[in-house]
Write an enzyme that holds these catalytic residues in place. Structure first.
Site, PDB file in Angstrom:
ATOM      1  N   ARG A  31       0.765  -1.271   0.017  1.00 62.07           N
ATOM      2  CA  ARG A  31       0.006   0.174   0.024  1.00 62.07           C
ATOM      3  C   ARG A  31       1.019   1.263  -0.023  1.00 62.07           C
ATOM      4  NH1 ARG A  31      -4.157   0.007   3.014  1.00 62.07           N
ATOM      5  NH2 ARG A  31      -4.028  -2.020   3.638  1.00 62.07           N
ATOM      6  N   LYS A 186      -1.327 -20.471  19.072  1.00 57.69           N
ATOM      7  CA  LYS A 186      -0.151 -20.779  19.382  1.00 57.69           C
ATOM      8  C   LYS A 186       0.913 -19.372  19.669  1.00 57.69           C
ATOM      9  CE  LYS A 186       1.695 -19.344  15.153  1.00 57.69           C
ATOM     10  NZ  LYS A 186       2.748 -18.272  14.747  1.00 57.69           N
TER      11      LYS A 186
END
Length: 332
Positions: A31, A186
Site C-alpha cells: 500500500r 500458538k
C-alpha cells in the site's frame, strides 16, 4: 501460474520471492507507494527482509486493483495482518481463488478467517496457508514445511503447485478450522513461554526448562480443546499447524510473540515493547479474542486467561506464572 500477493510485509514478500524463483508470474502489492518504489530501485524489502534480494522476475506494484486483476484465474494470496483480512476479501471478485497467511481471531467479532469468508464471499474458493515458518528463513531458501488447508481440495492442490519445491514443502489439509485455531492460539502460548524463559534467565530459582516443557504441552492441550469445540479434527493439532507451529513460535528466537514474553519478564511495559518490536505481534491482539471465544464455547484455557490478565496489567509476571503452577491437581 499467475499469482498476486497482497501485502508486502515479511511473510508476503518471502512467499512472493519463492513463487517467482519457481518460475511463476508473480505480482507483489504494497500500500505504500514510496516503499514499493524503493523496493523497485534496490530489489530489496529494506523494512522487512533487508538481506534477501528480490528476483528480477518479481513484479511490484502499489496499485491494488492491478494486482488483483493480474491473478485472474490463478491464485491470490492475502498477506495482510488479521485486521486487514475482512476489507481485502471484500475487495476481491468472488471468482478468484484465495489463500490467506494471517493467523488469529478477528478483533471485535471473534471470527476466524474462514468464518469471515463465509460471511462476505460465500461462493469464493478460499483457504489458509500456515505452518511453522519464519519469513526470513523462507526468503533465504532454508528448508520449510507448510500446510495448505481448504475444504476445496483443488484449491489446496493449487497451493502445492504454486509453492512446493525442493526447499519449501507444502502439505494439504481438509481441516481449515483446526489449522486456523492452531495458528491463532500458538501466538498466545508463545508469549507465555517467552515470559517463562525470560524469568528463567533472570534468577536461579525462577521457572526453567521443565516449566517451558509443561507450558508448551498444556498450551497444546488448550489449543486442542478449543479446536474440538469449534469443529476441528484432533489430528490436525499433532501436525504442522498445531504442534509444529507452536514449538517454533514458542522457542524460536525470530518469534515476535516470544520476544513480547521475554520483554514482559524483564519488566518492560507493553507499549514500550510494541514500540521496540516495530512489527505486529499477533498474539498481543488476539489473546483477548481467543479467551472470549473459549468462554463462549465453554472451554477452559487457563494459560490464555493468565496472558490476557498479564497483558492488561491486572497481573504481574511472577503472579501469572505462580497462578498457573499452583492450579489443583487433576488427571491429564
Amino acid at each position: 501460474m499467475k499469482i498476486s500477493v497482497l501485502g508486502a510485509g515479511a511473510w508476503g514478500t518471502a512467499l512472493a520471492i519463492q513463487a517467482a524463483q519457481a518460475g511463476h508470474d508473480v505480482r507483489l502489492w504494497g500500500r505504500d507507494a514510496a516503499a514499493i518504489e524503493a523496493m523497485q530501485a534496490s530489489r530489496r524489502n529494506a523494512a522487512y527482509l533487508p538481506d534477501s534480494e528480490l528476483p528480477a522476475s518479481l513484479g511490484l506494484t502499489a496499485d491494488r486493483q492491478a494486482a488483483i486483476a493480474h491473478a485472474g484465474e490463478g491464485l491470490t494470496i492475502i498477506a495482510t495482518p488479521m485486521s486487514g483480512l475482512r476489507e481485502t476479501l471484500a475487495a476481491l471478485p468472488s471468482t478468484q481463488r484465495v489463500l490467506w497467511l494471517c493467523k488469529g481471531f478477528e478483533a471485535g467479532t471473534g471470527r476466524l478467517g474462514h468464518e469471515i469468508a463465509r460471511e462476505l464471499q460465500p461462493a469464493m474458493r478460499v483457504g489458509i496457508l500456515s505452518g511453522p515458518s519464519f519469513a526470513q528463513e523462507v526468503a533465504a531458501g532454508r528448508p520449510t514445511a507448510l500446510v495448505a488447508a481448504s475444504e476445496d481440495t483443488e484449491l489446496a492442490q493449487a497451493a502445492v503447485d504454486a509453492f512446493h519445491g525442493e526447499r519449501l514443502r507444502v502439505y494439504t489439509s481438509g481441516d481449515p478450522v483446526g489449522v486456523e485455531v492452531g495458528g491463532a492460539v500458538k501466538n498466545v502460548m508463545a508469549i507465555a513461554v517467552g515470559v517463562c524463559d525470560g524469568l528463567s534467565a533472570a534468577a536461579p530459582d525462577a521457572p526453567g526448562l521443565n516449566a517451558r516443557a509443561a507450558l508448551i504441552t498444556r498450551g497444546l492441550a488448550e489449543m486442542l480443546r478449543l479446536g474440538l469445540a469449534l469443529g476441528a479434527k484432533a489430528e490436525t493439532f499433532m501436525g504442522l499447524s498445531g504442534l509444529g507451529d507452536l514449538v517454533l513460535t514458542a522457542t524460536g528466537d525470530l518469534s515476535r510473540n516470544r520476544r513480547v514474553g521475554l520483554m514482559l519478564a524483564q519488566g518492560l511495559a507493553l507499549p514500550q515493547i510494541l514500540q521496540r518490536l516495530g512489527h505486529v505481534a499477533e498474539g498481543v491482539y488476539s489473546a483477548p479474542t481467543v479467551l472470549a471465544r473459549a468462554r463462549e464455547a465453554g472451554v477452559e484455557m487457563p494459560i490464555t486467561e493468565g496472558m490476557v490478565a498479564l497483558l492488561d496489567g491486572r497481573l504481574r509476571v511472577g503472579e501469572a506464572v505462580e497462578r498457573l503452577m499452583s492450579r489443583d491437581a487433576r488427571a491429564e
